[in-house]
Design an enzyme around this catalytic site. Structure first.
Site, PDB file in Angstrom:
ATOM      1  N   GLY A  31      -3.660  27.141 -29.669  1.00 39.50           N
ATOM      2  CA  GLY A  31      -2.524  27.678 -28.918  1.00 39.50           C
ATOM      3  C   GLY A  31      -1.272  27.782 -29.773  1.00 39.50           C
ATOM      4  CG  HIS A  37      -3.077  32.190 -33.541  1.00 41.82           C
ATOM      5  ND1 HIS A  37      -1.864  31.561 -33.447  1.00 41.82           N
ATOM      6  CD2 HIS A  37      -3.956  31.234 -33.942  1.00 41.82           C
ATOM      7  CE1 HIS A  37      -1.997  30.294 -33.765  1.00 41.82           C
ATOM      8  NE2 HIS A  37      -3.257  30.058 -34.074  1.00 41.82           N
ATOM      9  CE  LYS A 149      -1.163  28.146 -41.293  1.00 38.24           C
ATOM     10  NZ  LYS A 149      -1.561  26.720 -41.295  1.00 38.24           N
ATOM     11  CD  GLN A 153      -9.467  25.005 -39.551  1.00 36.36           C
ATOM     12  OE1 GLN A 153      -9.030  23.962 -39.106  1.00 36.36           O
ATOM     13  NE2 GLN A 153      -9.057  26.177 -39.086  1.00 36.36           N
ATOM     14  CB  SER A 186       1.009  26.507 -34.099  1.00 34.50           C
ATOM     15  OG  SER A 186      -0.006  27.466 -33.928  1.00 34.50           O
TER      16      SER A 186
HETATM   17  O1  PAF Z   1      -7.184  26.041 -36.987  1.00 36.09           O
HETATM   18  C1  PAF Z   1      -7.146  25.579 -35.816  1.00 36.09           C
HETATM   19  O2  PAF Z   1      -6.369  26.013 -34.956  1.00 36.09           O
HETATM   20  C2  PAF Z   1      -8.062  24.434 -35.452  1.00 36.09           C
HETATM   21  O3  PAF Z   1      -8.259  23.594 -36.537  1.00 36.09           O
HETATM   22  C3  PAF Z   1      -9.394  24.891 -34.848  1.00 36.09           C
HETATM   23  C4  PAF Z   1     -10.190  25.725 -35.839  1.00 36.09           C
HETATM   24  C5  PAF Z   1      -9.149  25.717 -33.584  1.00 36.09           C
HETATM   25  C6  PAF Z   1     -10.258  23.682 -34.466  1.00 36.09           C
HETATM   26  O4  PAF Z   1      -9.646  22.881 -33.515  1.00 36.09           O
END
Ligand code: PAF
Length: 273
Positions: A31, A37, A149, A153, A186
């Protein structure tokens, strides 16, 4: 846009045949949505028949309780933004149901997750991978979109999807920046006005042809508190703190050699190159 609040509701849509023969694109988020996004949502809409966005502030990936407490949650604003993009579904699970097992089961990675952000945020990537595994298993998407970014991950999620033979293709999307170069995040909305003014120094210095140690010194001189500046996989990564806010970013490593693709990173790790 239809809002779905549980895995069971989503599965009943699948069972009802609504999703049959339709490709599903999925954009997992926590969010506090921004243009970064929305660029993922637009890409998903271009490439799939149905686009699902999830908003789940995943407690398992916060190693700092205050960070979790202060994480922005402007849900009504987010819903309006997603509706304006003609998103098909918003998946909004609650953490009691997502972690009905009390987080007894979790996904752990033993290599890439230990470096860069992983070295400063113990348990963070276990939390990310576990939540993403659950979300991917629920939604059953053909493609899932992640911003670069959070490059570390992205690499870890791509590796997980391959290691566990998951059916979703993991797609990286370029970083979206503000006009002054700051990567959209965010967390930017948590910066005080003075901190926001100083923040563009971070991407500007990361891209300079200077050694990482010198960049750290310059960041400190500019009033930012660097955690790390490191080069891996042909990219230069950094994390800094500004007041209470932690920001991360990455750029192709100067002298701007081509970065390794995620596939090449994983082949190297597995000794394939
Ligand atoms: O990048 C994010 O917003 C979070 O790490 C994700 C991938 C939604 C996992 O909670």
């Amino acid at each position: 846009m239809k809002i779905i609040k549980s895995a069971e509701k989503w599965k009943s849509l699948e069972a009802g045949g609504f999703l049959k023969n339709r490709t599903i694109g999925f954009v997992p988020t926590m969010g506090a949505l921004h243009e970064g996004h929305l660029s993922l949502v637009r890409r998903s809409k271009k490439e799939n028949a149905v686009t699902v966005v999830s908003i789940f502030v995943n407690p398992a990936q916060f190693n700092d309780k205050n960070d979790l407490k202060n994480y922005p949650r402007p849900l009504q604003e987010d819903i309006k933004m997603l509706e304006a993009e003609k998103t098909d579904f918003l998946f909004l699970p609650d953490s009691g149901r997502m972690y009905a097992d009390g987080y007894a089961y979790r996904v752990t990675e033993q290599d890439i997750s230990k470096t860069l952000c992983g070295a400063y945020r113990p348990g963070h990537f276990d939390g990310v991978l576990t939540a993403v595994m659950k979300l991917l298993n629920i939604i059953g998407a053909d493609r899932a979109y992640f911003g670069e970014k959070d490059y570390q991950q992205y690499l870890l999620i791509k590796g997980m999807a391959e290691a566990f033979f998951m059916n979703t293709k993991i797609i990286p999307c370029p970083i979206v920046r503000e006009a002054d170069g700051l990567a959209m995040s965010s967390r930017n909305r948590l910066l005080e006005p003075g901190e926001r003014k100083r923040a563009p120094l971070f991407p500007a210095l990361l891209a300079r042809r200077l050694p990482p140690e010198r960049i750290k010194k310059e960041l400190s001189a500019g009033g930012l508190r660097p955690e790390y500046v490191k080069e891996r996989w042909g990219r230069r990564f950094g994390a800094v703190k500004l007041g209470k806010v932690r920001l991360i970013d990455n750029v192709p490593a100067p002298p701007f050699k081509k970065s390794l693709s995620a596939d090449a990173v994983w082949r190297r790790r597995l000794g394939g190159i």
